[in-house]
Design an enzyme around this catalytic site. Structure first.
Site, mmCIF file in Angstrom:
data_model
loop_
_atom_site.group_PDB
_atom_site.id
_atom_site.type_symbol
_atom_site.label_atom_id
_atom_site.label_comp_id
_atom_site.label_asym_id
_atom_site.label_seq_id
_atom_site.Cartn_x
_atom_site.Cartn_y
_atom_site.Cartn_z
ATOM 1 N N HIS A 100 0.991 -1.085 0.018
ATOM 2 C CA HIS A 100 0.075 0.130 -0.155
ATOM 3 C C HIS A 100 0.676 1.281 0.123
ATOM 4 C CE1 HIS A 100 -2.956 2.912 1.856
ATOM 5 N NE2 HIS A 100 -3.812 1.995 1.453
ATOM 6 N N ASP A 139 2.950 -4.509 8.175
ATOM 7 C CA ASP A 139 1.697 -3.837 7.793
ATOM 8 C C ASP A 139 0.666 -4.826 7.972
ATOM 9 O OD1 ASP A 139 -0.523 -2.664 6.822
ATOM 10 O OD2 ASP A 139 0.367 -1.943 5.125
ATOM 11 N N GLN A 187 -4.745 -5.308 6.805
ATOM 12 C CA GLN A 187 -5.792 -6.108 6.319
ATOM 13 C C GLN A 187 -5.720 -7.567 7.002
ATOM 14 O OE1 GLN A 187 -8.010 -5.080 4.422
ATOM 15 N NE2 GLN A 187 -7.257 -3.244 3.644
ATOM 16 N N LYS A 195 -10.884 -0.691 10.445
ATOM 17 C CA LYS A 195 -10.908 -1.878 9.563
ATOM 18 C C LYS A 195 -11.272 -3.252 10.203
ATOM 19 C CE LYS A 195 -7.495 -0.406 6.313
ATOM 20 N NZ LYS A 195 -8.127 0.138 4.966
ATOM 21 N N CYS A 203 -4.802 2.491 -3.681
ATOM 22 C CA CYS A 203 -3.421 3.184 -2.943
ATOM 23 C C CYS A 203 -2.428 2.002 -3.238
ATOM 24 C CB CYS A 203 -3.736 3.249 -1.342
ATOM 25 S SG CYS A 203 -4.866 4.593 -1.124
#
Ligand code: PMP
Length: 406
Positions: A122, A199, A202, A225, A364
């Site tokens: 991202h 990261d 997700q 999220k 993104c």
């Protein structure tokens, strides 16, 4: 599997709404998930009953709000199995967490050092490192992937050299759904004495995350999220690194003592939490974690995987013109696709008119899209409250729009 999705849907008032006279089908969960009532109730209760600044007052309300914030920190610690609450830093979200690491770890990088990222990052795991390039002459090295969207681990191993200072990769791709082998990635980096940032934007709401099992040095995620409020997130950092790193921002709460000549910093984690935090939403994030765990992360994952399989099979069988991007064997419930050569914006707009919210564009992740020879894709992504009936509606809508676009 006994997963009473209709029961859970009642917790999400937004899912009751209609769009253009049709029931809402919300398939943009990768961008943000909807919020259950218990989380919004926690925000309301904090605003109405205990809004007082944290760590600042001896008065009762301040103490109550501080207790709520620190209980949330302990809840997050347990949720990701960190060793200590000193390793849990509240941020504005994943983006801020990554910027913090790039800025503060980057402080000790030397000119010529290298940071390994992957082709599927991202922008928030690319640009912070490029910002660091304004201060340090560092290089970005990029792990490539195969045509299914699986990282090339041999190429990854080949990227290490004496200049490698950091590895920073996504746990799950927000475009391809690929679940990266983060344990293996970390183990390889540690063989070279290199720290790793993951990261987790997700991954956090779709699978069990155990930072000690992954053995990563940093792990960043966002509450919005994971059925939580907007504006807050978490950076997990291994204590030994956080102790060595300089603070990110200066201000109230991050200091031990300030004089005009010299300032000493607060202990962990407060050294990295300058200014008034979003304590109301931090308390609400606690409820979001309680909510997910009351259902069970494993059960949520299984439900989403069933939807992924069902939707993928129907799309492949019924639409010879559809190309799905991302076919990794371990994949989260994200389907990025092109309907023939139809522009993804047209696909998104026509689906919206039928009450179906999908994401369109570059998500993104422009370098990834460029590597696929694309400017954009449409993306459907699932959460715990999505149903097979919604997938049926989505497929029926695709059948309706296909002749309009092709
Ligand atoms: N990384 C990934 C993989 C993401 O999907 C996102 C959000 N789309 C982010 C980072 C950034 O998250 P946030 O905007 O909440 O900081």
């Amino acid at each position: 599997m006994n997963f009473d999705v209709e029961y859970y849907r009642r917790d999400f008032p937004a899912l009751q709404r209609t769009l253009y006279g049709r029931p809402l089908t919300y398939f943009d969960n990768t961008a943000t998930s909807q919020t259950p009532k218990c989380v919004v109730d926690a925000i309301e209760s904090a605003y109405y009953n205990s809004k007082a600044n944290v760590h600042r007052g001896v008065h009762t309300m301040s103490q109550e709000m501080t207790a709520l914030q620190e209980a949330a920190r302990e809840r997050v610690r347990g949720f990701i199995n960190a060793e200590s609450t000193e390793e849990i830093i509240f941020t504005r979200g994943t983006t801020e967490g990554i910027n913090l690491v790039a800025a503060c770890m980057g402080d000790s990088f030397k000119d010529g050092d290298e940071v390994i990222i992957s082709v599927m990052e991202h922008h928030s795991n690319i640009v912070p490192w490029q910002l660091l390039q304004r201060r340090k002459d560092i290089k970005l090295r990029v792990i490539p992937m195969d045509e299914c969207g699986v990282l090339n681990m041999d190429a990854y191993r080949g990227l290490f050299n004496e200049h490698t200072a950091m590895v920073s990769v996504t746990h799950v791709s927000n475009v391809l759904g690929t679940v990266n082998p983060v344990k293996e990635i970390v183990a390889e980096a540690h063989r070279h004495g290199v720290p790793v940032l993951i990261d987790g934007a997700q991954a956090i709401s779709h699978r069990k995350v155990d930072v000690r099992d992954i053995d990563c040095d940093f792990y960043a995620f966002s509450a919005h999220k994971m059925y939580g409020p907007t504006g807050v997130g978490v950076l997990y950092g291994r204590k030994s690194w956080l102790e060595k790193m300089p603070p990110y921002q200066g201000g109230g709460e991050m200091i031990a003592h300030v004089s005009f000549d010299h300032t000493t910093y607060a202990d962990l984690p407060f050294k990295f939490e300058a200014g008034t935090p979003d304590f109301v939403c931090i308390a609400a994030m606690h409820k979001a974690i309680d909510y997910m765990e009351s259902i069970g992360i494993k059960r949520i994952e299984e439900h989403e995987q069933e939807l992924l399989k069902y939707a993928t099979e129907r799309m492949a069988a019924e639409f010879p013109q559809i190309r799905i991007y991302g076919n990794a064997p371990v994949k989260d419930a994200i389907i990025s696709f092109m309907l023939g050569d139809a522009h993804p914006y047209d696909v998104g707009l026509l689906l919206d008119k039928q009450g179906i919210a999908v994401r369109t564009g570059h998500h993104c992740a422009q370098p990834l899209l460029e590597s696929l020879g694309l400017e954009g894709v449409a993306r459907a992504s699932f959460a715990l409250y999505n149903t097979r009936e919604e997938v049926d509606r989505f497929i029926a809508a695709l059948h309706r729009i296909e002749p309009m676009l092709l």
